[in-house]
Design an enzyme around this catalytic site. Structure first.
Site, PDB file in Angstrom:
ATOM      1  N   GLU A 273       8.719  82.973  67.187  1.00 40.96           N
ATOM      2  CA  GLU A 273       9.452  82.060  67.458  1.00 40.96           C
ATOM      3  C   GLU A 273       9.891  80.827  66.588  1.00 40.96           C
ATOM      4  O   GLU A 273       9.007  80.270  66.426  1.00 40.96           O
ATOM      5  CB  GLU A 273       8.635  81.272  68.886  1.00 40.96           C
ATOM      6  CG  GLU A 273       8.365  82.470  69.681  1.00 40.96           C
ATOM      7  CD  GLU A 273       7.271  81.562  70.951  1.00 40.96           C
ATOM      8  OE1 GLU A 273       6.783  81.082  70.441  1.00 40.96           O
ATOM      9  OE2 GLU A 273       7.568  82.076  72.206  1.00 40.96           O
TER      10      GLU A 273
ATOM     11  N   GLU B 207      18.217  72.666  60.111  1.00 42.56           N
ATOM     12  CA  GLU B 207      17.890  72.441  60.888  1.00 42.56           C
ATOM     13  C   GLU B 207      16.660  71.269  59.980  1.00 42.56           C
ATOM     14  O   GLU B 207      16.577  71.612  59.067  1.00 42.56           O
ATOM     15  CB  GLU B 207      16.274  73.657  61.585  1.00 42.56           C
ATOM     16  CG  GLU B 207      15.642  72.746  62.540  1.00 42.56           C
ATOM     17  CD  GLU B 207      14.383  73.689  62.537  1.00 42.56           C
ATOM     18  OE1 GLU B 207      13.664  74.398  61.865  1.00 42.56           O
ATOM     19  OE2 GLU B 207      14.160  73.796  64.188  1.00 42.56           O
TER      20      GLU B 207
ATOM     21  N   CYS C 143      11.080  72.292  69.081  1.00 38.55           N
ATOM     22  CA  CYS C 143      12.475  73.690  68.732  1.00 38.55           C
ATOM     23  C   CYS C 143      13.221  73.529  69.058  1.00 38.55           C
ATOM     24  O   CYS C 143      14.054  73.667  68.843  1.00 38.55           O
ATOM     25  CB  CYS C 143      11.279  74.365  68.458  1.00 38.55           C
ATOM     26  SG  CYS C 143      10.398  74.845  69.962  1.00 38.55           S
TER      27      CYS C 143
ATOM     28  N   LYS D 193      -4.815  81.160  63.542  1.00 41.00           N
ATOM     29  CA  LYS D 193      -4.441  80.011  62.258  1.00 41.00           C
ATOM     30  C   LYS D 193      -3.406  78.508  62.395  1.00 41.00           C
ATOM     31  O   LYS D 193      -2.566  79.519  62.454  1.00 41.00           O
ATOM     32  CB  LYS D 193      -3.982  80.862  60.925  1.00 41.00           C
ATOM     33  CG  LYS D 193      -4.454  80.588  59.797  1.00 41.00           C
ATOM     34  CD  LYS D 193      -4.372  78.966  59.156  1.00 41.00           C
ATOM     35  CE  LYS D 193      -2.478  79.271  58.816  1.00 41.00           C
ATOM     36  NZ  LYS D 193      -1.785  77.407  58.444  1.00 41.00           N
TER      37      LYS D 193
HETATM   38  P1  NAD Z   1       5.778  76.443  59.292  1.00 40.18           P
HETATM   39  O1  NAD Z   1       6.545  77.849  58.828  1.00 40.18           O
HETATM   40  O2  NAD Z   1       5.647  75.601  57.858  1.00 40.18           O
HETATM   41  O3  NAD Z   1       4.675  76.630  59.583  1.00 40.18           O
HETATM   42  C1  NAD Z   1       3.963  77.615  61.108  1.00 40.18           C
HETATM   43  C2  NAD Z   1       2.862  78.147  60.283  1.00 40.18           C
HETATM   44  O4  NAD Z   1       2.965  79.247  59.202  1.00 40.18           O
HETATM   45  C3  NAD Z   1       1.575  77.240  59.411  1.00 40.18           C
HETATM   46  O5  NAD Z   1      -0.106  77.409  60.691  1.00 40.18           O
HETATM   47  C4  NAD Z   1       1.813  77.742  58.122  1.00 40.18           C
HETATM   48  O6  NAD Z   1       0.164  77.444  57.835  1.00 40.18           O
HETATM   49  C5  NAD Z   1       1.890  79.043  58.403  1.00 40.18           C
HETATM   50  N1  NAD Z   1       2.215  79.386  57.279  1.00 40.18           N
HETATM   51  C6  NAD Z   1       3.354  78.861  55.728  1.00 40.18           C
HETATM   52  N2  NAD Z   1       3.513  80.072  55.273  1.00 40.18           N
HETATM   53  C7  NAD Z   1       3.099  81.071  55.774  1.00 40.18           C
HETATM   54  C8  NAD Z   1       2.939  82.532  55.122  1.00 40.18           C
HETATM   55  N3  NAD Z   1       3.838  82.868  53.967  1.00 40.18           N
HETATM   56  N4  NAD Z   1       2.249  82.958  55.552  1.00 40.18           N
HETATM   57  C9  NAD Z   1       1.310  83.069  56.637  1.00 40.18           C
HETATM   58  N5  NAD Z   1       0.933  81.904  57.401  1.00 40.18           N
HETATM   59  C10 NAD Z   1       2.522  80.739  57.053  1.00 40.18           C
HETATM   60  O7  NAD Z   1       6.308  75.540  60.684  1.00 40.18           O
HETATM   61  P2  NAD Z   1       5.796  74.187  60.142  1.00 40.18           P
HETATM   62  O8  NAD Z   1       6.327  73.149  60.166  1.00 40.18           O
HETATM   63  O9  NAD Z   1       4.385  74.206  61.144  1.00 40.18           O
HETATM   64  O10 NAD Z   1       6.936  74.147  62.138  1.00 40.18           O
HETATM   65  C11 NAD Z   1       7.804  73.390  62.345  1.00 40.18           C
HETATM   66  C12 NAD Z   1       9.256  74.680  62.510  1.00 40.18           C
HETATM   67  O11 NAD Z   1       8.999  75.788  63.563  1.00 40.18           O
HETATM   68  C13 NAD Z   1      10.247  74.284  62.967  1.00 40.18           C
HETATM   69  O12 NAD Z   1      11.736  75.242  62.516  1.00 40.18           O
HETATM   70  C14 NAD Z   1      10.431  74.862  64.699  1.00 40.18           C
HETATM   71  O13 NAD Z   1      11.904  74.617  64.910  1.00 40.18           O
HETATM   72  C15 NAD Z   1       9.536  75.900  64.759  1.00 40.18           C
HETATM   73  N6  NAD Z   1       8.902  76.098  66.263  1.00 40.18           N
HETATM   74  C16 NAD Z   1       9.849  77.218  67.068  1.00 40.18           C
HETATM   75  C17 NAD Z   1       9.960  76.564  68.029  1.00 40.18           C
HETATM   76  C18 NAD Z   1       9.995  77.936  68.928  1.00 40.18           C
HETATM   77  O14 NAD Z   1       9.298  78.304  70.039  1.00 40.18           O
HETATM   78  N7  NAD Z   1      10.794  78.674  68.683  1.00 40.18           N
HETATM   79  C19 NAD Z   1       8.022  76.259  68.534  1.00 40.18           C
HETATM   80  C20 NAD Z   1       8.040  75.327  67.813  1.00 40.18           C
HETATM   81  C21 NAD Z   1       8.363  75.286  66.583  1.00 40.18           C
END
Ligand code: NAD
Length: 486
Positions: free
Chosen positions: A254, A390, A288, A178
């Site tokens: 992650e 963040e 991230c 997804k």
């Molecule tokens: P997000 O958590 O908003 O969304 C990530 C994914 O989760 C999307 O595909 C979204 O549709 C899905 N999602 C959202 N709510 C959900 C739910 N309740 N159930 C299932 N799926 C759900 O994150 P984002 O805004 O896309 O990405 C940014 C974040 O990702 C930042 O916090 C960043 O630090 C983190 N990040 C971490 C790493 C790492 O390796 N630690 C790498 C990249 C990004």
């Protein structure tokens, strides 16, 4: 405008409900794609296809055959390189040179590296004594975990998605991906690659949509999913962990970060400024592992602030295909609202705005894009929201420090623990401080140097588990011990 459909059992399928959503360009807010939104029916079909594939041809391939297929996937991505670059540029608006030199090549590498890991990994074995003197031999075998749900973010979509799909498939699992609603295109395109290479139908599936009450939630709640790997916000991780607790499914997370850079006065000053500039502003701060807190030893504090300011003020805004441009927009208007709310909050909390803090003047054609200025603050209290939360934007707070113990305490004073970058020419101090900072990944005199064989993940609320090299096998396989009485 492009039509982006779900990819299920080797076919692109429009949603049965007819529901679609618009993907807008971060550059100018124009609609660039109409994306199928998967409902529960599509999730059922995708998980069913993934399960059927496990029981079919895919499930009986030898490791060598699987490894060959994954090398084929990597080669086909390389052959279609410009298509992937174009799709990722369209979704994220980020400079083409970053796509060409980092994100897309890394996507291909993710298939090769993990195929090679799986091919070369040994299994453990223990011979034990028994009362009859004959002994017994224990050995462990690794089997695929099953159907893996892969939930991805938008900030480096292809690289982060393949970082999960590569090892999952190398270990013999099947996946339902997804992608983020903000970056659906490269995951969809990978379906064409899978078909071209002859990966059996149902091994790789993609469902599009949002999180709550949409494809993300439906997938993580689906009982046919055996384990969930997720990259995204810590808050979303909490929701997914709740869903995974039903049926005791394993998770690999992650998550977010509030990463610190620690700069000692004896550092190579120019290298520190240049690298911390990248760590704060690359990908418009949407990395991230990026730096949002910078701690600089007092004797070089002012000089450092001025040098970083000069670099931030020299960024070149532009479209991905502009060769001169090195700075793109944020991913969306919604994310821009969030980042700008922190820009305002910093001022309310008493920050000195060293540079930026607002929206740049853009030419008319780009005026509706999600642009924000690279921003540097000083003077905030250690408990300010801007220092603790963040933001995931092109911004950092710089604070002076006087002693090693003090800066270790400051760096660790956070609920997150993803990464840090330490700058010093003292070898002893580098090792000492690196061992004390509570993070999963520490860089010394560098940042974002990634060897894909090394453990990657976060401490505290920045993640659960480690992926990379053999560490990925811990999550993507089930270990079985077999004890043979001799
Ligand atoms: P997000 O958590 O908003 O969304 C990530 C994914 O989760 C999307 O595909 C979204 O549709 C899905 N999602 C959202 N709510 C959900 C739910 N309740 N159930 C299932 N799926 C759900 O994150 P984002 O805004 O896309 O990405 C940014 C974040 O990702 C930042 O916090 C960043 O630090 C983190 N990040 C971490 C790493 C790492 O390796 N630690 C790498 C990249 C990004």
């Amino acid at each position: 405008m492009r039509l982006v459909d779900n990819f299920i059992a080797g076919e692109y399928r429009a949603p049965a409900s007819g529901r679609r959503f618009d993907k807008r360009s971060p550059l100018d807010n124009r609609v660039i794609a109409s994306v199928a939104e998967a409902g529960r029916g599509e999730i059922d079909a995708a998980v069913g296809a993934a399960r059927a594939a496990l029981a079919g041809e895919w499930g009986v391939l030898t490791t060598e055959q699987r490894v060959d297929l994954l090398h084929g996937v990597a080669n086909e991505i390389t052959r279609r390189f410009e298509d992937f670059v174009a799709a990722e540029m369209a979704d994220t608006g980020q400079p083409g040179h970053v796509m060409r030199h980092v994100f897309i090549p890394r996507g291909a590498a993710n298939f090769k590296v993990f195929a090679d890991v799986v091919k070369n990994v040994a299994s453990e074995s223990f011979r034990m004594a028994t009362p009859d003197g004959q002994g017994a031999l224990n050995y462990a075998i690794r089997v695929p975990k099953g159907v893996i749900g892969v939930i991805c973010p938008w900030n480096a979509p292809f690289m982060l998605m393949t970082w999960k799909v590569g090892p999952a498939l190398a270990c013999g699992n099947t996946v339902v991906v997804k992608p983020s609603e903000e970056s659906p295109q490269t995951a969809a395109l990978l379906g064409e690659v899978m078909n071209a290479v002859g990966v059996p139908k149902g091994v790789y599936n993609v469902v599009h949509g949002f999180g709550p009450d949409s494809a993300g939630e439906f997938l993580t709640q689906h009982p046919g999913v055996d384990a969930i790997t997720f990259t995204g916000e810590t808050r979303t991780g909490t929701a997914i962990m709740k869903a995974a607790s039903e049926g005791m499914r394993d998770v690999s997370f992650e998550l977010g970060g509030k990463n610190a850079a620690i700069v000692f006065a004896d550092c190579d000053f120019d290298a520190a400024v240049g690298t911390i500039f990248r760590s704060a502003f690359l990908n418009t701060g949407q990395v991230c592992l990026g730096t949002e807190r910078v701690y600089v030893e007092r004797p070089i504090f002012e000089r450092f602030v001025q040098a970083l300011k000069a670099r931030a003020e020299a960024v070149k805004y532009g479209r991905p295909e502009d060769h001169d441009a090195d700075y793109g927009p944020l991913i969306s208007q919604a994310h821009r609202q969030k980042v700008l709310s922190y820009y305002r909050k910093a001022v309310e909390e008493g920050a000195t705005v060293v540079t930026g803090g607002g929206v740049p003047e853009m030419p008319e054609a780009l005026a509706d894009g999600a642009w924000v200025q690279p921003t540097i603050w000083t003077g905030l209290a250690d408990d300010a929201a801007v220092v603790r939360e963040e933001i995931f934007g092109p911004c950092c707070h710089i604070r002076p420090f006087d002693a090693e113990d003090e800066v270790v305490g400051l760096a660790n004073d956070t609920v997150y623990g993803l990464s840090t970058t330490i700058w010093t020419t003292s070898l002893a101090r580098a090792h000492r401080v690196a061992a004390r900072v509570e993070v999963g990944i520490t860089w010394v005199n560098s940042w974002f140097l990634r060897d894909l064989r090394t453990p990657f993940g976060g401490s505290k609320q920045s993640g659960i588990g480690r992926e990379g090299g053999v560490h990925s096998l811990e999550f993507y396989t089930e270990t079985r011990n077999i004890c043979v009485k001799l």
